[in-house]
Design an enzyme around this catalytic site. Sequence first.
Site, PDB file in Angstrom:
ATOM      1  N   ASP A 204       0.838  -1.196   0.000  1.00  0.00           N
ATOM      2  CA  ASP A 204       0.000   0.000   0.000  1.00  0.00           C
ATOM      3  C   ASP A 204       0.880   1.256   0.000  1.00  0.00           C
ATOM      4  OD1 ASP A 204      -2.777   1.031   0.426  1.00  0.00           O
ATOM      5  OD2 ASP A 204      -1.847   1.924   2.183  1.00  0.00           O
ATOM      6  N   GLU A 263       1.816  -0.630  -5.080  1.00  0.00           N
ATOM      7  CA  GLU A 263       0.811   0.371  -5.405  1.00  0.00           C
ATOM      8  C   GLU A 263       1.575   1.686  -5.467  1.00  0.00           C
ATOM      9  OE1 GLU A 263      -3.043   2.886  -3.903  1.00  0.00           O
ATOM     10  OE2 GLU A 263      -1.427   2.391  -2.558  1.00  0.00           O
TER      11      GLU A 263
HETATM   12  C1  GLC Z   1      -4.158   3.041  -0.747  1.00  0.00           C
HETATM   13  C2  GLC Z   1      -5.385   2.173  -0.614  1.00  0.00           C
HETATM   14  C3  GLC Z   1      -6.517   3.020  -0.164  1.00  0.00           C
HETATM   15  C4  GLC Z   1      -6.187   3.623   1.171  1.00  0.00           C
HETATM   16  C5  GLC Z   1      -4.862   4.383   1.123  1.00  0.00           C
HETATM   17  C6  GLC Z   1      -4.345   4.683   2.492  1.00  0.00           C
HETATM   18  O1  GLC Z   1      -4.260   3.977  -1.746  1.00  0.00           O
HETATM   19  O2  GLC Z   1      -5.616   1.493  -1.813  1.00  0.00           O
HETATM   20  O3  GLC Z   1      -7.719   2.326  -0.099  1.00  0.00           O
HETATM   21  O4  GLC Z   1      -7.193   4.508   1.571  1.00  0.00           O
HETATM   22  O5  GLC Z   1      -3.873   3.630   0.486  1.00  0.00           O
HETATM   23  O6  GLC Z   1      -3.879   3.525   3.127  1.00  0.00           O
END
Ligand code: GLC
Length: 521
Positions: A204, A263
């Site tokens: 994440d 991500e």
């Molecule tokens: C990422 C996740 C999202 C979350 C954010 C903070 O972007 O996919 O859902 O709110 O991180 O952890």
Amino acid sequence: MTQDWWREAVIYQVYVRSFADSNGDGVGDLPGIRSRLPYLADLGVDAVWITPFYASPMADGGYDVADYRAIDPLFGTLDDAKALVDEAHDRGIRVIVDLVPNHTSDRHEWFQQALKAEKDSPERARYHFRDGRGDRGDLPPNDWESVFGGPAWTKTETADGQWYLHLFAPEQPDLNWDQPEVRGEFLDILRFWLDLGVDGFRIDVAHGMVKADGLPDVGTPGHLKLLGTQALPFFDQDGVHEIYRDWRKVLDSYPGSRIGVAEAWTRSPERTARYLRSDELHQAFNFHYLTAEWNAADLKQVIDDSLAAMTPVAAPTTWVLSNHDVQRHVTRYGSVARARAAALLMLALPGSAYVYQGEELGLPEVLDLPEDVLQDPVWERSGRTDRGRDGCRVPIPWTPDGPSFGFGDGGSWLPQPADWAELSVAKQQADPNSVLELYRSALRVRREQPDLGAGSEVEWLDVPEHVLSFRRGAFTCVVNFGPDTARLPADGRVLLSSGGYATEDADVLVPADTAVWLARP
Ligand code: GLC
């Protein structure tokens, strides 16, 4: 499956709160996922990515983790997690868990200790605490903005009145990755889950952990809009790559092929590729693809750019249309027909594809959730101007009737539209023309046709305007983005189509917003 299973894997994203509820409390859970493994095996996916299930006060749906080694009671127990991983493996499905290293919950033991500790203490040093600006220190330490709206700083109620950094909600304080203790703790957390048997991690905010020295001002209000185009002092800093080199060593020390998926929202496919150098992570989400418009020219460009960017690092390109953070693509693209065509386009491309739960049912975004059920922190943080991401998180309809359409024996934490009875799994399983059957067929053909998924190139064919067509070995994919039926030479026999089509002489006629797969003998 081979050691390199991930290179062309189809990975199904389970948003745990909304997939299947085993105990009727209205929230999906791990035993619920376990009970639906036969469905996933039948659909034909290679792996699942499960969103966070750790102990959490749920200020951001579990992306605020209070204990990285415990399952939240809402979702089950560690035994449930172990049983889920083992049973998925028995069915040939790998399991990727979601790791949240950029921030903890404000209820995490470390943050609670930091609040009680002195200024400049080792406990405060695990996060980013600073004095405020202005005479009385009541202005934020810098001008950074939170992704969820408002300033990225909150003033504490401690005697010294220091502020702390949170790039997301105030309940999600950012960790300070300059601290060896923070780095060591996460190496240990990785081992904890690898020991339990998981096949990898979706990381994440993988672009966020390292901040520019001195936390300098950006200087531009509204700077988060620059995320895709310009450098920002809190995202995609070069120093972050050192962390992944350490993590890769841990992943490689385990048997099988355990992977890391970033991500990483960056400003170009080239910047994303840096996360995938051979001693770093394995895959990154292709947000450049996800954000492209539904038209031939843009998609061709982004496909070419994505493939080219991965070549120097020899990483597979990934493709994704939807996830739990963006509007579902049926709605974004404007029709189910387009979403069906988009699925065939994505699944024909070389590399790995991500399917977000419910897209295989053609679920649209729910745009009219009543305000009093909205739970995404974005809603309140934006001063109730942005409804946030709940519309893509509405629980899955499994059956045409029953409370919550078979999601569980109780209700569902977000209300499902009444017409989702027709979109339920049970209805679609009985209908050969359903979106579900299209996905099942496409995944079966993808397994049977070695030219799909594999490799790293597409051979574009010369076709009319508004049409894309590419060849991969004996296989050809045609997508018509234009308003009129396109006629072109049939490059083999039709294997699958996202909608109607016709053949005439040696040509294939592809209607608007339709994709066709063909193969030569
Ligand atoms: C990422 C996740 C999202 C979350 C954010 C903070 O972007 O996919 O859902 O709110 O991180 O952890």
